[in-house]
Structures are given as structure tokens and as C-alpha cells.
Design a protein around this motif. Structure first.
Motif, short mmCIF file in Angstrom:
data_model
loop_
_atom_site.label_atom_id
_atom_site.label_comp_id
_atom_site.label_asym_id
_atom_site.label_seq_id
_atom_site.Cartn_x
_atom_site.Cartn_y
_atom_site.Cartn_z
N TYR A 337 3.93 18.01 47.18
CA TYR A 337 4.66 19.03 47.70
C TYR A 337 5.32 18.77 49.28
O TYR A 337 6.07 19.47 49.23
N ASN A 338 4.41 19.34 50.10
CA ASN A 338 5.18 19.11 51.15
C ASN A 338 5.79 18.02 51.36
O ASN A 338 6.76 18.58 52.19
N PHE A 340 7.63 16.46 49.09
CA PHE A 340 9.17 16.73 48.70
C PHE A 340 10.25 17.80 48.90
O PHE A 340 11.01 18.22 49.65
N PHE A 341 9.03 19.39 49.63
CA PHE A 341 10.33 20.62 50.00
C PHE A 341 10.36 19.99 51.36
O PHE A 341 11.57 20.50 51.90
N TYR A 342 9.95 19.15 52.66
CA TYR A 342 10.51 18.90 53.76
C TYR A 342 12.13 17.86 53.32
O TYR A 342 12.65 18.02 54.11
N CYS A 343 11.54 16.84 52.31
CA CYS A 343 12.98 16.37 51.98
C CYS A 343 13.87 16.81 51.78
O CYS A 343 15.14 17.32 51.83
N CYS A 344 13.45 17.74 50.14
CA CYS A 344 14.53 19.01 49.66
C CYS A 344 15.15 19.58 51.24
O CYS A 344 17.04 19.74 51.20
N THR A 345 14.25 20.22 51.75
CA THR A 345 15.45 21.40 52.49
C THR A 345 16.10 19.96 53.86
O THR A 345 16.87 20.11 53.63
N PHE A 346 15.22 19.41 54.60
CA PHE A 346 16.04 18.44 54.95
C PHE A 346 17.47 17.83 54.31
O PHE A 346 18.59 18.31 54.89
#
Lengths: 533, 533
Positions: A337-338, A340-346
Motif C-alpha cells: 500500500y505504500n 499503491f497509495f503513492y501511485c493512487c495519489t500521484f
């Protein structure tokens, strides 16, 4: 009878030498006071959920389903779990052989390591090899394993910034090596001056120490600074010239509170520098699920990535990891999720920029156009239409939930404001100065203690900043860590506090601190102070 | 250029000395073959879920709810989670400050440590102090921490049984101590002969080694034996006389496959012996959630309990534990299930005996009347009516689910049968002899290798049992660990396999083994064997 093996006088001296102030005297006293019923604000350790931060729902739904895979066959599962969480839980379960109850490979699940490599590639623009990524029970365990591999005896030195996060001094003591300190420049916003490092190495060598590795903490703990690209280049060049392994503690890489100095990974800067350096400098980088702003500390997930480490050493590290069988498997899923959420936010930020969502104004997107363009050039060879199509499918694939992203942005925005409230608060106090927290989750103000206070502390057998922090704790319930626990220059005193208390509590906490500090200074600066003790 | 710090030739020699055969050459070869598409039966490591065992539903439901606490507010939660799981999740969440996402105290959550102490008291009949129970990421991490505390240098010796679980040899190498082997008696069903231990200590001392601690593995790994009460008394007396810390690896305590020799904890026997011994012998006992027959290996939960360890040393151990912040919190919750299901099975068995349930015949209850009476006398001062009332309320309080208990009994019963099938299978093979597996999860047959096979192995630079196991792997896909990875007497060869493959697969696996072994013996026992290689 002679002492027994576990009597204090006969245990391993290196164990006794370990010091770890983050859970030291102050923490123990705070725990006692709490038992006695006093309300304690635990700002000694970066532990956001303990201070009321809520978890993200999506990863928790996914891990809950992985823990209870029989629910996936329940016809009612869709009533309380959304379809995307169900799909993702199936995706992770398919990576395991036996679910969360089976040991994984000692390096972690191959599927997760692959996705971590993809995250690193996206972040840095250079490919990353999953075979060189090892998952761990939190970053600390990885740091300890690597230091244990490097340190052969007391004449092996490890360069460590001062102030430092005391994991490094503790682990170096435990493994019987020598800590070689280099001082960060408080007056230059805790920047790194390579001349200080050079001097430290020269001094250590004159004492016969072989300096073998250099630790950087970026963003800094306890100091909160982000290292500039120029700084990173200098120190990588230094490691190359001096034959040092670089240990990059980058656990706060997703917690950045300003735009002027974004986080740059040591690995990206090294790759940018090209051969021979990019092929020669040995680098181990550490990351964790605890220190992203979603703060899943209790899950104990982490990883390290090795660059330019020879295969035989990589095998040795694997072998030692295998003695404890495997890192905990639920924590491994959180690691993903590190990225995943990095990519999501990005990606969501990019998407919003392009599609112009009315929900989130441009100013709250934390991805800046420069970064977007670099991603485009990496991923799509600079063709805007292809880029846009790619992006939309990427975001869809990644099941971006706008609500989660809003939630994350909310946390990050609030942390930025809290960093500012705290820094401003400290700087408004008598005899206190504090650099702005550029990243990580701490404030590290300097407190100019009056000579009388120093004298009283010495008479009581206490380090002066320990006395200050103990009195702060007793008076206000604010549990901090004295600067001496991290190292500081002779005669200079600090304290470390996290910026994690709830934003709405922050003004009251800072007011309470100010009141205590005023009284403390009043007591010790005037001449009656000594007798009033 | 001189070698870099992470080049193989310049890393810590103790790291290189570590050997860990359970994930060594055989495991790596098996992983390769699996990648190539060969079906591998991974019996190299005790990892039940990887071989298809399903998790218990109740603890998984509870931990799933703890991971997703927001579900507790969902009006539909009752449709897929039962009320008792919901109640228990609330119970555990109330023990935390911030749920599973917050670091706990470095020793683990106080509430869990308290319930572990209650479990120990129930099991042994003596009170246990939660302040002396530290939770860990699996038992291995605890063993390593304690050995690191004891070992000061290469002249410090640790008595380790041979054959041993290689965690001990690996950790002793890593911390730079000396392993002092004592041999178990294969002809006496792998029993411990205290004279062997005495001789080993004398020999070590003659080499200048200070023997500081003794490891026992009970039930044995890889040997499967249960230590008798007489054996335990002898060795405790020996530890007392010789001033040794006893390290009791009791991770298989709930996996017992016969009634003649039940598991007895070292702590209970020590307490039974009374003062001065019960006040003097330093003992650390280890347990885990991985090795109970529910086998939650991937969750990495464990604990150790310290007896007669002075408070200053306990504080040092706390300090070092705090450097890695906290054991993973979900794993801590599973630890409690060790005691919970122990108690459930225990009390439910008693209840069934008393109430005479038609569902479960007496013969499948694994709690024997003698134990029941001892519990009664502890808990109710021997008053049967009070005992019965207490018992019923206890079972109710503990929300015993008969289905779960049946499931557990099913696993245990099947493991008993599998232990028998495997032992009988091995004993029916040419040149193979095998003691019955009294407990734990392994079979450790001796294979009498023909001189030709030994010769061929030596020419190929392989230990003979490694050659045998590699050929077994290539021929059948059965992935075992050679006896040399655990230690064995000179010229004697073994292999270790778990008894964990599904019961229905067992006859085929044993037939496949027999066929391979016949062919192997055929090849090397006759004179054409050598040229056929």
C-alpha cells in the motif's frame, strides 16, 4: 556462588551499552504517570494511530478479507465489503501459498516484491530488481540486519548524523562497532556539510578506525530536513571516493510539508550521476509502512532495496533472514500500500490536472507539473494523447478511490499545518528556537537553558535537557524525548516532539508548553530560582 | 581498489559462518524445480497452511474485525460475522491504544500478556507474572534476543542437543559464541542421557569454554520426542549444579501424538521441585502461534517467559526489545489464541467428560483424567460441584464453539494418524529405521547409506545425506532436509520431513518414497551401482 549467566553483571556488555531514549527514562516516567491517572500526550514516538488518527479503510478492508478468506464465499460479503476490496484481496491471496497463515519466502512474497520494484521504478525513473528487495518486519529490523553484516568489530566505524535517530547508535553498540558522528548544521536548517563528514572520517582514521558505511536519514529524524540534490550528490561522491556503503533511511519519504525541496531518493540521484558511480557505490535504502502519513506502525511492514551489492553478499543476507523464517505476512500486504497509495495519489493528481475535476483544486494536488512531465516522458515517450489514455487506464486499474485520496490529502494538509503551528509556537517561546519541519513527523527545537538550570541538573545527576523534559512532562503531560537521546553539540540542548497530536488540540498543547517554559525560564533565569527549586 | 564493505570477502565473518539448512541447498533446488513446473511437496519446513491446512475461523474472524474496526458500526456486520467474534474483537480493541495500526509497548500489549500468564497458570498450576512475559515476532526472534544477551564472546558455550533445530547453531554463530553439542540417544527414542550432557560440559571446559546455558527442545525438533518428567528433573538439577540458564524451546507443546508421555513444561517441573531450585534456576521458555496444530506461521506471533531472571536483566532485555519498537500487533492477538484454544479444548473436553456429550467419544478427548483432576484441585480446591459450576461458566465465558473444537480435534487426530503412517512407512523401507513421532511435526528417519553411495557423494563434494535428499527431490518432488543440517553422529545419516501433507496424499507420498529408496539402494548396494551413476 558465582554470578549466573543472566545476572546483570555477567550479561553481554554490548547489550548494556545500548541506549534508546525514545522509550527511555521519559517514556517510563510517562507510563507511570499514566497509570496514576494523569493524562499523557505521547509525542515521544511517531505513532499516529495512538494519537487518534484513523486508518485508511481500503487497505484495512483488503487485509481483513485476506485474514478471513472464507468470507469470499459468503453470499452476503458484498453487503459490507466493496467489490474493489474483494477483488484486491483475491489478488493478494493468489500471491500466497496458503494465505496469511503460511510462512512466505524469507525475503517476502515474490508478488509484493515485484510491485515494490514497480513503485521504485515509477518514483525514480530507473528499473528496480525485485530480487534485490527484501521485505522485513518494519524498517528497523532491516537496518539491524545490514549493520550486523557490515560490522566486524570495534574498529569498524559507521558514520551517523548527529542528531540521529537512536536506532543507529543502539544497533552499532549491540553489534560492537564504533559510531563515527558527523554534525548536521542547525543554523543551515539542519543541512549536511560535507566538510564536517570529511573531518569526522579523518579523525576516526587517526584513531585507527576503518570507516565502512555512512548513514543518512532523509527526511531527517529528529531534525525534519530534506536533503537537497546537491547535498545528495556530494555525499554520494564522497562514498564513492572513500569506499563507503551508503545506508539511506528514507522512511519518511512520503511525509513532505513544503514544495521547495521535494524528497529525492539516494538511488535516483546515484543513477542520475551515471557510471562509474552508478555502477560502484553500494547503497541499501530502507522504507516502511509505519512512517508514511497513513502510519500503520503496529503492522510492522518494511523493506530494503540493495544497489550494487554483489550476489554472494545478497545470498548471505538471504541466509541470515531465513533463520527467522519470514517477515509477518499481513505486514507484507500493507507494504504494497505504500506504493499503491503513492501511485493512487500521484496518478489521481495528474488525472485531476488533466481532466480538471471540480472536486479538488489544483493547489491541493501535491504532485507538481515538473514531476508529471518526467513521468510522462518515462512512461509514454512524451506523447500527450497516449499519456492521457495510459493514465486513465492506470487509474482505473488501480481502483482509485477519490474518498481515500481526499482523506490522505486531508491528513497531509493537516500535518503541514501542524508542522507550522508547532514551529511557530516554539519560536514564540522564550529561549527557544526551532527550524521548520520540512518532512518526517518531528519538531526539534533548541532550548537555551539558563546556567542555573544546568547547574541544578548536574547536582541532581541529570543531563540538563532530561531535567527540562521531565519537568515538562510532570507539569503538562507532554511526553517528549530529550535532545541528548539523539546527540547534540556540547552545551546545546533540544527536545524532540512529534507533530502528531490532533490539529484541534495543537493550540492548547502549544499554549501549555509556552506556559511551562515561561515559568521554567522565570524560575531559573532570575536569582531566586535556585532557592525556589 | 580495496574491497567494499559489502563485498563478500569483507563482511562480518560470523554472518558467513551461519548455516540454516531448513532453507538451504535443498530448499533452493526445490524452488528452482518448482519454477520449472515440477510439482514439489514442501515438507522441509513446518508450514501447515502452505500444505493446504485451513485456518480456524473464529480467531480469523476476530482479527479481521480488529483490522477493520469501522465494520463494527456497520448495521450489516452481523450478517457475516457472528456475535461472539464481534464481542471478542471489541475486547481486544479495548486493549490497544489506537488499534492494530499503533505500536504497542515493546513487550506487547499488557492485556495479552496478562492472558498468556493466565494460560500458563492454568497449564502448570503455578502463578505466572505478566511483567516477565515478552511478546515477540515469532519464537525465533525471542530465542535470538536471549542468546544475544547471554553470549559475550567465542569462549561462551551454549549446550545444544544434537540433532538440533538449526536456529540454535545459526544464532550462536551469528553472535560469535561456541556451540557445545550433547547427543540425544536415537536407540532410546531420542531421549536425553544426562551423562552425555555432563561429558560434553567437561570436554568444553577442558578447551577453556565457559558453558553458560543449556537448550532443550521439547517436544523435539527434528526428533519428535517428549522429555519425561524424570529427564526434566535431571537436567534442571544439572542446570542448578552447573549454574546454567535453561532455554526451553516448547513451541510444539500442543502437538502431542501419544498419551504415555504428555508434554510437561520445564517451568512446572522446576516449580514442583521446590526451593532452593525453584528460586534459583534461571529459565526462559519460548512459545509461538506457528507451531500449535492450528499453525498460524505467517502471522509471526510468539512470546517468552522469564523465571528467576533478576529485574535489572529484565530491564535490559526490555531496552533492547524497544529498539525495534514493538512486535506486530495482529500477531499478538493470535498469541492469545494459543491459550484460548488450549483452554477451549481443555475445558470442553472436561465438560464433555462430565456432561457426557454424545458428539465426541471419550477416546478422542486429548485431556486425560489425571490432568483434569490437577486442574480441579488448583482451581476449585477439589470440590466437584463447585468445579462443575466453574467449568460450565468458564466454557461459556470463553465462547467455546463446538465446531471449532471438533475441527481442532480433527486436525490433531489426523496428525496422529499421519505420524503413524509416516513412521510405519519409513520402517518398511530398506535400510531405513525411524522412531515414532511422539510430538512436534517431524519424522527423522535414519537412512543407512551403502558405502558406494557415500563414496560417490564424497567424490561429488557433497555430504552423503545431501546427495540422497537431492536425488529424492529430483525423483519424487519430496523436499526434505538432510540430517547433516541438524547434526548427527559421525557416519550416520538422516533426513527430516514434516508429517504435514494432507492425510489422503500420505499413502502415495510414502509409496513414492519407498520406490525411490528401493531404486537408490538397488543402485548403490550392488556392484554395478557405481558405473550406473
Amino acid at each position: 556462588m558465582s554470578p549466573k549467566a543472566l545476572d546483570y553483571e555477567s550479561i553481554n556488555e554490548n547489550v548494556k551499552k545500548v541506549a534508546y531514549a525514545v522509550r527511555g527514562e521519559l517514556y517510563l516516567r510517562a507510563s507511570e504517570l499514566q497509570k496514576e491517572g494523569k493524562k499523557i500526550i505521547f509525542t515521544n514516538v511517531g505513532n499516529p494511530h495512538a494519537l487518534g488518527q484513523k486508518p485508511l479503510t481500503f487497505p484495512r478492508q483488503v487485509v481483513a478479507l485476506c485474514q478471513a478468506p472464507f468470507l469470499l464465499d459468503d453470499p452476503n460479503v458484498g453487503l459490507i465489503f466493496p467489490a474493489d476490496a474483494i477483488a484486491r484481496a483475491k489478488h493478494y491471496l493468489s500471491m500466497t501459498m496458503g494465505g496469511l497463515g503460511a510462512y512466505s519466502d524469507s525475503r517476502g512474497l515474490p508478488g509484493i516484491r515485484k510491485e515494490v520494484a514497480e513503485f521504485i521504478e515509477r518514483r525514480d525513473g530507473y528499473p528496480s530488481d525485485p530480487e534485490l528487495i527484501y521485505l522485513t518486519d518494519g524498517a528497523s529490523k532491516g537496518v539491524m540486519q545490514i549493520l550486523n553484516t557490515i560490522i566486524r568489530g570495534e574498529m569498524d566505524g559507521i558514520l551517523v548524523p548527529v542528531p540521529q535517530y537512536p536506532l543507529y547508535s543502539a544497533a552499532i553498540s549491540l553489534f560492537g562497532g564504533s559510531l563515527v558522528p558527523y554534525y548536521l548544521e542547525e543554523t543551515a536548517n539542519w543541512g549536511l556539510d560535507i566538510n564536517n563528514v570529511r573531518q569526522s572520517v579523518a579523525q576516526a582514521r587517526s584513531r585507527g578506525i576503518t570507516v565502512r558505511a555512512m548513514v543518512i536519514i532523509n527526511p531527517g529524524n529528529p531534525t525534519g530536513q530534506c536533503l537537497s540534490e546537491a547535498n545528495l550528490k556530494e555525499l554520494l561522491r564522497f562514498c564513492f571516493q572513500e569506499n563507503l556503503v551508503l545506508l539511506g533511511d528514507e522512511v519518511y519519504q512520503q511525509n513532505i510539508y513544503q514544495d521547495e525541496r521535494p524528497f529525492l531518493s539516494a538511488r535516483k540521484v546515484l543513477m542520475d550521476m551515471g557510471p562509474p558511480m552508478s555502477k560502484e557505490v553500494q547503497l541499501v535504502s530502507f522504507h516502511t509502512v509505519s512512517k508514511g502519513y497513513w502510519g500503520e506502525c503496529g503492522q510492522r511492514g518494511g523493506y530494503f532495496e540493495m544497489t550494487n551489492i554483489p550476489p554472494r553478499t545478497v545470498d548471505e543476507i538471504y541466509k541470515v533472514a531465513s533463520v527467522s523464517l519470514s517477515p509477518n505476512v499481513p505486514g507484507q500486504i500493507f507494504i504494497q500500500y505504500n506504493s499503491f497509495f503513492y501511485c493512487c495519489t500521484f496518478y489521481a493528481s495528474i488525472l485531476l490536472l488533466i481532466l480538471g475535476s471540480p472536486d479538488i483544486p489544483y493547489s491541493s494536488c501535491y504532485v507538481r507539473p515538473r514531476n508529471i512531465l518526467s513521468v510522462f516522458s518515462v512512461r509514454t515517450d512524451g506523447q500527450p494523447a497516449k499519456a492521457r489514455r495510459h493514465l486513465i487506464s492506470e487509474v482505473r486499474y488501480r481502483e482509485v478511490r477519490m474518498a481515500e485520496i481526499q482523506f490522505l490529502k486531508g491528513i497531509l494538509g493537516s500535518l503541514r499545518r501542524r508542522a507550522q503551528i508547532m514551529t511557530d509556537g516554539f519560536n514564540s517561546c522564550r529561549n527557544v528556537v526551532c527550524n521548520f519541519t520540512e518532512g518526517a513527523m518531528y519538531s526539534f527545537p533548541q532550548v537555551r537553558l539558563p546556567p542555573k538550570a544546568i547547574e541544578v541538573a548536574k547536582k541532581a545527576g541529570k543531563i540538563p535537557d532530561v531535567l527540562y523534559c521531565l519537568k515538562l512532562l510532570e507539569a503538562t503531560g507532554i511526553s517528549t524525548v530529550p535532545g541528548s537521546g539523539f546527540g547534540q553539540k556540547e552545551g546545546v540542548f533540544h527536545l524532540r516532539t512529534t507533530i502528531l497530536p490532533a490539529e484541534e488540540d495543537m493550540p492548547a498543547i502549544m499554549a501549555s508548553f509556552k506556559k511551562f517554559n515561561d515559568e521554567f525560564m522565570e524560575q531559573y533565569e532570575d536569582h531566586r530560582g535556585y532557592s525556589r527549586m
